[in-house]
Design a protein around this motif. Structure first.
Motif: not given
Length: 93
Positions: A2-3, A43-46, A81-82, A91-92
């Motif tokens: 897991k993340i 996702a943006s925070s990660l 995407a990054f 995020r998707r």
């Protein structure tokens, strides 16, 4: 994996505290809850956390779980995407 587990593992490999890992992006308490799998992470925070700590997305996801997702394809999509700064697409995925 897991993340939150992966964040914990990578943070320890780099010798960072939770506060150092999340500095300026999310609070220490929020980061702690993410590592404990009590909260999800955007996702943006990660990506910001990984970039701030000079950890590549490919390295981070190399030990992703075997949930049936083609890891190479997922890594390719996230990387593209990054670099395109398309956080909605990340995020998707």
């Amino acid at each position: 994996m897991k993340i939150g587990d992966r964040l914990h593992q990578v943070r320890n490999l780099h010798g960072l505290t939770q506060e150092q890992m999340a500095a300026g992006i999310i609070s220490k308490s929020q980061y702690w809850r993410i590592e404990k799998e009590s909260n999800a992470i955007r996702a943006s925070s990660l990506i910001k956390i990984l970039n701030q700590n000079k950890i590549s997305g490919l390295t981070f996801f190399k030990d992703a779980d075997d949930s049936g997702i083609n890891r190479r394809e997922l890594q390719y999509q996230i990387t593209n995407a990054f670099f395109a700064r398309d956080y909605k697409k990340i995020r998707r995925n």
